[in-house]
Design a protein around this motif. Structure first.
Motif, PDB file in Angstrom:
ATOM      1  N   GLN A 278       0.835  -1.212   0.000  1.00 47.75           N
ATOM      2  CA  GLN A 278       0.000   0.000   0.000  1.00 47.75           C
ATOM      3  C   GLN A 278       0.867   1.259   0.000  1.00 47.75           C
ATOM      4  O   GLN A 278       0.583   2.220  -0.720  1.00 47.75           O
ATOM      5  N   LYS A 279       1.934   1.244   0.785  1.00 46.83           N
ATOM      6  CA  LYS A 279       2.847   2.409   0.806  1.00 46.83           C
ATOM      7  C   LYS A 279       3.532   2.555  -0.554  1.00 46.83           C
ATOM      8  O   LYS A 279       3.704   3.669  -1.065  1.00 46.83           O
ATOM      9  N   ALA A 280       3.919   1.420  -1.134  1.00 44.98           N
ATOM     10  CA  ALA A 280       4.571   1.469  -2.450  1.00 44.98           C
ATOM     11  C   ALA A 280       3.591   2.005  -3.505  1.00 44.98           C
ATOM     12  O   ALA A 280       3.973   2.767  -4.400  1.00 44.98           O
ATOM     13  N   ALA A 281       2.328   1.641  -3.359  1.00 44.64           N
ATOM     14  CA  ALA A 281       1.320   2.068  -4.337  1.00 44.64           C
ATOM     15  C   ALA A 281       1.111   3.587  -4.275  1.00 44.64           C
ATOM     16  O   ALA A 281       0.901   4.228  -5.310  1.00 44.64           O
ATOM     17  N   ILE A 282       1.191   4.152  -3.076  1.00 44.06           N
ATOM     18  CA  ILE A 282       1.054   5.619  -2.963  1.00 44.06           C
ATOM     19  C   ILE A 282       2.193   6.288  -3.743  1.00 44.06           C
ATOM     20  O   ILE A 282       1.982   7.223  -4.516  1.00 44.06           O
ATOM     21  N   GLU A 283       3.400   5.750  -3.572  1.00 43.93           N
ATOM     22  CA  GLU A 283       4.544   6.315  -4.292  1.00 43.93           C
ATOM     23  C   GLU A 283       4.357   6.162  -5.811  1.00 43.93           C
ATOM     24  O   GLU A 283       4.628   7.089  -6.578  1.00 43.93           O
ATOM     25  N   ALA A 284       3.872   4.991  -6.223  1.00 43.23           N
ATOM     26  CA  ALA A 284       3.665   4.774  -7.669  1.00 43.23           C
ATOM     27  C   ALA A 284       2.710   5.832  -8.225  1.00 43.23           C
ATOM     28  O   ALA A 284       2.980   6.438  -9.261  1.00 43.23           O
ATOM     29  N   LEU A 285       1.624   6.076  -7.513  1.00 44.14           N
ATOM     30  CA  LEU A 285       0.588   6.982  -8.037  1.00 44.14           C
ATOM     31  C   LEU A 285       0.965   8.457  -7.914  1.00 44.14           C
ATOM     32  O   LEU A 285       0.521   9.269  -8.723  1.00 44.14           O
ATOM     33  N   THR A 286       1.751   8.790  -6.889  1.00 44.44           N
ATOM     34  CA  THR A 286       2.017  10.217  -6.665  1.00 44.44           C
ATOM     35  C   THR A 286       3.449  10.622  -7.029  1.00 44.44           C
ATOM     36  O   THR A 286       3.745  11.807  -7.106  1.00 44.44           O
ATOM     37  N   GLY A 287       4.332   9.646  -7.239  1.00 47.55           N
ATOM     38  CA  GLY A 287       5.733   9.949  -7.564  1.00 47.55           C
ATOM     39  C   GLY A 287       5.909  10.235  -9.052  1.00 47.55           C
ATOM     40  O   GLY A 287       4.924  10.399  -9.782  1.00 47.55           O
ATOM     41  N   PRO A 288       7.180  10.282  -9.515  1.00 41.58           N
ATOM     42  CA  PRO A 288       7.439  10.556 -10.935  1.00 41.58           C
ATOM     43  C   PRO A 288       6.786   9.513 -11.850  1.00 41.58           C
ATOM     44  O   PRO A 288       6.747   8.331 -11.512  1.00 41.58           O
ATOM     45  N   GLN A 289       6.284   9.982 -12.983  1.00 40.29           N
ATOM     46  CA  GLN A 289       5.535   9.091 -13.879  1.00 40.29           C
ATOM     47  C   GLN A 289       6.310   8.801 -15.177  1.00 40.29           C
ATOM     48  O   GLN A 289       5.777   8.179 -16.095  1.00 40.29           O
ATOM     49  N   ASP A 290       7.556   9.298 -15.270  1.00 43.25           N
ATOM     50  CA  ASP A 290       8.263   9.183 -16.555  1.00 43.25           C
ATOM     51  C   ASP A 290       8.536   7.735 -16.979  1.00 43.25           C
ATOM     52  O   ASP A 290       8.673   7.427 -18.158  1.00 43.25           O
ATOM     53  N   PHE A 291       8.542   6.823 -16.012  1.00 40.67           N
ATOM     54  CA  PHE A 291       8.742   5.398 -16.299  1.00 40.67           C
ATOM     55  C   PHE A 291       7.725   4.900 -17.344  1.00 40.67           C
ATOM     56  O   PHE A 291       8.050   4.123 -18.233  1.00 40.67           O
ATOM     57  N   ILE A 292       6.502   5.389 -17.210  1.00 44.45           N
ATOM     58  CA  ILE A 292       5.430   4.904 -18.093  1.00 44.45           C
ATOM     59  C   ILE A 292       5.743   5.240 -19.555  1.00 44.45           C
ATOM     60  O   ILE A 292       5.598   4.398 -20.442  1.00 44.45           O
ATOM     61  N   ASP A 293       6.224   6.455 -19.801  1.00 43.46           N
ATOM     62  CA  ASP A 293       6.531   6.850 -21.176  1.00 43.46           C
ATOM     63  C   ASP A 293       7.671   6.023 -21.755  1.00 43.46           C
ATOM     64  O   ASP A 293       7.646   5.640 -22.928  1.00 43.46           O
TER      65      ASP A 293
END
Ligand code: PLP
Length: 401
Positions: A278-293
């Motif tokens: 759950q803590k990791a998921a918060i980071e995934a959703l609110t942290g940097p998103q450049d990985f997706i691109d």
């Protein structure tokens, strides 16, 4: 009756075809065969470092106990924020439940809304889990059959053929597995209108939302109108977008009453998902998103590589998928081909032939209720793709027509 006899509900459930193929692949690899697998629907990228770090931190601070059944409020708030920004959907934290993957979110949903004997419409080709989960609730999957010319998207015409008094809802999956179809706003408006008229649920599986190509845009059907939003349960998760399949985090968003009932169910089955996740998921959703691109750019070139190959073959054709990470070529013109052990009469034979003679693992379209096709995942390296396609060419050249 033997004590080992399982319930009739479980007897009626099929094992996933891709799991069976994976087992055969492992077996061949054990014999030293070096099979290249295009069978699994799992990102080959590692989970980004910032997400792993957040999990390590959660362990270090002792965040290792039970949490609220529906997930910690900060995570549900992060999901609400994501739904607002990405999907133009306004939900509050009590309209969200966090579950063990989209898979559990979907099961909770079906279990909550279906009574035995209800009908749930499943457009095919479909992800293998939908019909089995529907059957687990005692409801009945009612299949509609898509058309290759619109990449198998569900249409109102198809719905009209299958609707009965028992119809409780429909599942839509955009971008779709296995065809990679992305529904347009117009497509979704038409389906919404129909669902409103018939007062039926729409379960919208949006797990491949971030994997969309060709400047297409993912649209959540719940955002079409405030009226339809009341009838939609949106299912999503972090497995595919953040390469987090093993972490098991998914969620459902919908009307408060339904989410509350799902929470009741989850409270007696798994309770909360892993606290560290759950803590990791918060980071995934609110942290940097450049990985997706970065991931998307890579998938895009792999997709094009596969597409170019399949469309260069004389007897195979392949739609250009707008999303997800699969190609779904039509191989029905290979039927009737002879090889040393017999004749290829269906897509199972073709998948078996490719496994045995090209040492590549693919999933037959029949597993998705769509005979005549095979599914290949390009969530594997370009090197594997090039090698695998080369092997496939040789195996196809050895067929006699
Ligand atoms: N929905 C679809 C269409 C999928 O293809 C998959 C996984 O393959 C899932 C849901 C499950 O995702 P999760 O890992 O979140 O359970």
């Amino acid at each position: 009756m033997s004590i080992f006899n399982v319930s009739s509900v479980i007897k009626n459930i099929k094992t996933s075809a891709s799991i069976a193929i994976r087992a055969k692949t492992v077996e061949l690899n054990k014999q030293g065969e070096n099979v290249i697998s295009f069978a699994t629907g799992e990102p080959d990228f590692d989970t980004p470092e910032n997400i792993k770090k957040a999990a390590k931190h959660a362990i270090e601070i002792g965040f290792t106990k039970y949490t609220a059944v529906d997930g910690i409020v900060d995570l549900r708030k992060a999901i609400c924020h994501k739904l607002k920004i990405d999907n133009n959907l306004v939900y509050s934290a009590n309209e969200i439940i966090v579950s063990n993957g989209a898979k559990q979110a979907l099961y909770n949903t079906l279990r909550t809304i279906c009574n035995p004997g209800d009908h749930v419409i499943v457009p095919t080709p479909c992800w293998v889990t939908y019909p089995e989960q529907i059957k687990l609730t005692g409801a009945i999957p009612i299949f509609t059959y898509g058309n290759e010319s619109n990449n198998f998207k569900l249409t109102v015409n198809e719905l009209k053929k299958k609707i009965t008094k028992k119809t409780r809802g429909m599942i839509i999956n955009s971008p779709s597995n296995p065809a990679g179809a992305v529904y347009s706003k117009r497509d979704l408006e038409e389906l919404s209108e129909f669902a409103l008229e018939k007062n039926m649920w729409i379960i919208s599986d949006e797990i491949y939302e971030k994997l969309v190509y060709h400047n297409k845009k993912h649209i959540s059907i719940a955002s079409i109108s405030p009226e339809i939003k009341n009838l939609v349960i949106t299912i999503n998760g972090l497995s595919k977008s953040y390469a987090m399949t093993g972490w098991r985090v998914g969620y459902a968003a919908g009307a408060k009453e339904i989410i509350k009932s799902m929470k009741k169910l989850q409270g007696h089955t798994t309770a909360n998902i892993n606290s560290i996740t759950q803590k990791a998921a918060i980071e995934a959703l609110t942290g940097p998103q450049d990985f997706i691109d970065l991931m998307l750019t890579e998938y895009y070139s792999r997709k094009n590589k596969m597409l170019e190959y399949f469309n260069s073959l004389e007897r195979v054709s392949c739609n250009n998928p707008d999303g997800a990470f699969y190609v779904f070529p039509n191989v029905s013109k290979l039927y009737g081909a002879k090889y040393e052990k017999g004749i290829l009469v269906n897509d199972f034979d073709i998948a078996n032939y490719l496994l045995e003679y090209a040492h590549i693992a693919v999933v037959p379209g029949s597993s998705y209720y769509c005979p005549g096709y095979i599914r290949l995942s390009y969530a594997t390296s370009m090197e594997n793709i090039e090698k695998g396609l080369e092997r496939m060419s040789i195996a196809l050249q050895n067929l006699v027509f």
